[in-house]
Design a protein around this motif. Structure first.
Motif, PDB file in Angstrom:
ATOM      1  N   GLU A  17       0.820  -1.216   0.000  1.00 42.23           N
ATOM      2  CA  GLU A  17       0.000   0.000   0.000  1.00 42.23           C
ATOM      3  C   GLU A  17       0.851   1.262   0.000  1.00 42.23           C
ATOM      4  O   GLU A  17       0.500   2.268  -0.611  1.00 42.23           O
ATOM      5  CB  GLU A  17      -0.930   0.002   1.214  1.00 42.23           C
ATOM      6  N   ALA A  18       1.994   1.206   0.676  1.00 40.11           N
ATOM      7  CA  ALA A  18       2.835   2.394   0.794  1.00 40.11           C
ATOM      8  C   ALA A  18       3.796   2.582  -0.374  1.00 40.11           C
ATOM      9  O   ALA A  18       4.433   3.628  -0.492  1.00 40.11           O
ATOM     10  CB  ALA A  18       3.639   2.322   2.094  1.00 40.11           C
ATOM     11  N   SER A  19       3.894   1.596  -1.252  1.00 40.84           N
ATOM     12  CA  SER A  19       4.873   1.652  -2.335  1.00 40.84           C
ATOM     13  C   SER A  19       4.547   2.749  -3.353  1.00 40.84           C
ATOM     14  O   SER A  19       3.441   2.785  -3.907  1.00 40.84           O
ATOM     15  CB  SER A  19       4.949   0.310  -3.061  1.00 40.84           C
ATOM     16  N   PRO A  20       5.506   3.625  -3.636  1.00 42.72           N
ATOM     17  CA  PRO A  20       5.290   4.658  -4.646  1.00 42.72           C
ATOM     18  C   PRO A  20       5.538   4.134  -6.060  1.00 42.72           C
ATOM     19  O   PRO A  20       5.296   4.844  -7.040  1.00 42.72           O
ATOM     20  CB  PRO A  20       6.325   5.721  -4.269  1.00 42.72           C
ATOM     21  N   ASN A  21       6.004   2.911  -6.161  1.00 39.71           N
ATOM     22  CA  ASN A  21       6.372   2.347  -7.460  1.00 39.71           C
ATOM     23  C   ASN A  21       5.284   1.483  -8.084  1.00 39.71           C
ATOM     24  O   ASN A  21       5.479   0.925  -9.161  1.00 39.71           O
ATOM     25  CB  ASN A  21       7.649   1.513  -7.317  1.00 39.71           C
ATOM     26  N   LEU A  22       4.146   1.368  -7.394  1.00 45.84           N
ATOM     27  CA  LEU A  22       3.050   0.546  -7.907  1.00 45.84           C
ATOM     28  C   LEU A  22       1.851   1.423  -8.214  1.00 45.84           C
ATOM     29  O   LEU A  22       1.538   2.349  -7.457  1.00 45.84           O
ATOM     30  CB  LEU A  22       2.645  -0.509  -6.870  1.00 45.84           C
ATOM     31  N   ASN A  23       1.160   1.129  -9.329  1.00 45.29           N
ATOM     32  CA  ASN A  23      -0.073   1.854  -9.613  1.00 45.29           C
ATOM     33  C   ASN A  23      -1.216   1.203  -8.843  1.00 45.29           C
ATOM     34  O   ASN A  23      -1.056   0.142  -8.233  1.00 45.29           O
ATOM     35  CB  ASN A  23      -0.356   1.925 -11.120  1.00 45.29           C
ATOM     36  N   ILE A  24      -2.379   1.808  -8.884  1.00 44.60           N
ATOM     37  CA  ILE A  24      -3.500   1.355  -8.070  1.00 44.60           C
ATOM     38  C   ILE A  24      -3.925  -0.068  -8.419  1.00 44.60           C
ATOM     39  O   ILE A  24      -4.285  -0.857  -7.542  1.00 44.60           O
ATOM     40  CB  ILE A  24      -4.700   2.331  -8.193  1.00 44.60           C
ATOM     41  N   ILE A  25      -3.885  -0.420  -9.704  1.00 44.66           N
ATOM     42  CA  ILE A  25      -4.299  -1.772 -10.106  1.00 44.66           C
ATOM     43  C   ILE A  25      -3.301  -2.801  -9.585  1.00 44.66           C
ATOM     44  O   ILE A  25      -3.690  -3.870  -9.079  1.00 44.66           O
ATOM     45  CB  ILE A  25      -4.423  -1.871 -11.638  1.00 44.66           C
ATOM     46  N   GLU A  26      -2.021  -2.500  -9.699  1.00 49.03           N
ATOM     47  CA  GLU A  26      -0.993  -3.416  -9.188  1.00 49.03           C
ATOM     48  C   GLU A  26      -1.143  -3.614  -7.683  1.00 49.03           C
ATOM     49  O   GLU A  26      -1.004  -4.731  -7.169  1.00 49.03           O
ATOM     50  CB  GLU A  26       0.398  -2.889  -9.518  1.00 49.03           C
ATOM     51  N   LYS A  27      -1.429  -2.538  -6.973  1.00 48.85           N
ATOM     52  CA  LYS A  27      -1.619  -2.646  -5.519  1.00 48.85           C
ATOM     53  C   LYS A  27      -2.818  -3.521  -5.198  1.00 48.85           C
ATOM     54  O   LYS A  27      -2.758  -4.372  -4.300  1.00 48.85           O
ATOM     55  CB  LYS A  27      -1.794  -1.255  -4.905  1.00 48.85           C
ATOM     56  N   GLN A  28      -3.926  -3.313  -5.917  1.00 51.40           N
ATOM     57  CA  GLN A  28      -5.126  -4.106  -5.660  1.00 51.40           C
ATOM     58  C   GLN A  28      -4.877  -5.586  -5.916  1.00 51.40           C
ATOM     59  O   GLN A  28      -5.284  -6.443  -5.120  1.00 51.40           O
ATOM     60  CB  GLN A  28      -6.277  -3.599  -6.533  1.00 51.40           C
ATOM     61  N   GLN A  29      -4.204  -5.890  -7.011  1.00 52.23           N
ATOM     62  CA  GLN A  29      -3.912  -7.290  -7.336  1.00 52.23           C
ATOM     63  C   GLN A  29      -3.011  -7.927  -6.282  1.00 52.23           C
ATOM     64  O   GLN A  29      -3.264  -9.047  -5.820  1.00 52.23           O
ATOM     65  CB  GLN A  29      -3.250  -7.392  -8.706  1.00 52.23           C
ATOM     66  N   ARG A  41      -1.196 -12.780 -10.624  1.00 54.06           N
ATOM     67  CA  ARG A  41      -1.555 -12.923 -12.041  1.00 54.06           C
ATOM     68  C   ARG A  41      -2.930 -13.558 -12.227  1.00 54.06           C
ATOM     69  O   ARG A  41      -3.517 -13.479 -13.312  1.00 54.06           O
ATOM     70  CB  ARG A  41      -0.501 -13.760 -12.768  1.00 54.06           C
ATOM     71  N   ASP A  42      -3.436 -14.183 -11.171  1.00 55.40           N
ATOM     72  CA  ASP A  42      -4.772 -14.777 -11.259  1.00 55.40           C
ATOM     73  C   ASP A  42      -5.847 -13.721 -11.505  1.00 55.40           C
ATOM     74  O   ASP A  42      -6.959 -14.042 -11.933  1.00 55.40           O
ATOM     75  CB  ASP A  42      -5.101 -15.539  -9.968  1.00 55.40           C
ATOM     76  N   TYR A  43      -5.502 -12.458 -11.228  1.00 55.11           N
ATOM     77  CA  TYR A  43      -6.487 -11.391 -11.365  1.00 55.11           C
ATOM     78  C   TYR A  43      -6.364 -10.644 -12.691  1.00 55.11           C
ATOM     79  O   TYR A  43      -7.122  -9.712 -12.954  1.00 55.11           O
ATOM     80  CB  TYR A  43      -6.336 -10.393 -10.207  1.00 55.11           C
ATOM     81  N   ASP A  44      -5.438 -11.062 -13.535  1.00 54.75           N
ATOM     82  CA  ASP A  44      -5.223 -10.355 -14.804  1.00 54.75           C
ATOM     83  C   ASP A  44      -6.444 -10.377 -15.708  1.00 54.75           C
ATOM     84  O   ASP A  44      -6.677  -9.443 -16.475  1.00 54.75           O
ATOM     85  CB  ASP A  44      -4.021 -10.957 -15.551  1.00 54.75           C
ATOM     86  N   GLU A  45      -7.217 -11.459 -15.646  1.00 53.26           N
ATOM     87  CA  GLU A  45      -8.364 -11.600 -16.537  1.00 53.26           C
ATOM     88  C   GLU A  45      -9.637 -10.989 -15.950  1.00 53.26           C
ATOM     89  O   GLU A  45     -10.682 -11.014 -16.596  1.00 53.26           O
ATOM     90  CB  GLU A  45      -8.597 -13.077 -16.867  1.00 53.26           C
ATOM     91  N   TYR A  46      -9.557 -10.466 -14.744  1.00 53.37           N
ATOM     92  CA  TYR A  46     -10.732  -9.841 -14.138  1.00 53.37           C
ATOM     93  C   TYR A  46     -11.083  -8.560 -14.901  1.00 53.37           C
ATOM     94  O   TYR A  46     -10.209  -7.813 -15.326  1.00 53.37           O
ATOM     95  CB  TYR A  46     -10.441  -9.443 -12.689  1.00 53.37           C
ATOM     96  N   LYS A  47     -12.367  -8.321 -15.067  1.00 54.27           N
ATOM     97  CA  LYS A  47     -12.791  -6.996 -15.507  1.00 54.27           C
ATOM     98  C   LYS A  47     -12.497  -6.047 -14.354  1.00 54.27           C
ATOM     99  O   LYS A  47     -12.634  -6.406 -13.182  1.00 54.27           O
ATOM    100  CB  LYS A  47     -14.286  -6.986 -15.842  1.00 54.27           C
TER     101      LYS A  47
END
Length: 200
Positions: A17-29, A41-47
């Motif tokens: 959560e605190a990482s400045p190097n990740l975008n919001i989608i990467e953090k959520q995944q 990577r299991d979440y890559d196909e999620y809408k």
């Protein structure tokens, strides 16, 4: 979910959560993967709307830590630990380690390992009998709320520890100020400002 979260999982979630190097989608995944025990990577196909929904459903708890109280004993797998309640029980070695690991959320398990003493039967072992790093590694699997409650309890007593064990030479005054910053920055040493922390 808090009642199931381990110290190791908390540290990982906080780091993501605190990482400045990740975008919001990467953090959520990544955060969902930690909670659900999946590969991110299991979440890559999620809408994306479905990803947002699942994230909100599974991670909403992370915005507020419930009331946490100290425990006398901590069970981690087959190992049992006694929480060191009394300030007068703190050794010089423990105090030095507390300061050396202070101020970093990523070292929560190492800080906690300064206060939890391994037990053998009904008796606890002295600090350092089991190497600090061994205890710290084991505490990654400990229940987060139990460890957090104990750390909050000790936070309330830390000023007393400072005043009773540090004389105010210039060098020791600097140590005292560092110790005070450890516990007061951000509401204790590990709680982000947005969290509500409890007192005992």
């Amino acid at each position: 979910m808090w009642d199931k979260l381990t110290v190791g999982q908390f540290i990982t979630l906080y780091d993501i959560e605190a990482s400045p190097n990740l975008n919001i989608i990467e953090k959520q995944q990544k955060m969902l993967a930690v909670i659900e025990g999946k590969n991110e990577r299991d979440y890559d196909e999620y809408k994306y709307r479905d990803l947002i929904h699942e994230y909100g459903e599974k991670l909403s708890f992370f915005n507020n830590i419930p009331e946490s109280k100290p425990v006398d004993f901590l069970q981690v797998g087959n190992n049992r630990y006694k929480f060191c309640y009394e300030l007068q029980e703190i050794t010089a070695g423990q105090y030095i380690d507390i300061l050396s690991f202070s101020g970093e959320i990523m070292q929560l398990n190492k800080i906690a390992a300064c206060f939890f003493l391994p037990m053998e039967g009904d008796k606890y072992k002295g600090y350092g009998v089991v190497p600090h790093e061994v205890v710290a590694d084991d505490l990654l699997d400990a229940n987060f709320l139990q460890v957090y409650g104990c750390m909050l309890f000790f936070c309330q007593l830390f000023n007393e520890l400072i005043s009773s064990t540090i004389t105010y030479s210039i060098q020791n005054k600097e140590m005292a100020e560092k110790a005070a910053r450890l516990w007061h920055a951000g509401g204790g040493y590990l709680a982000p400002n947005r969290w509500q922390t409890s007192t005992t």
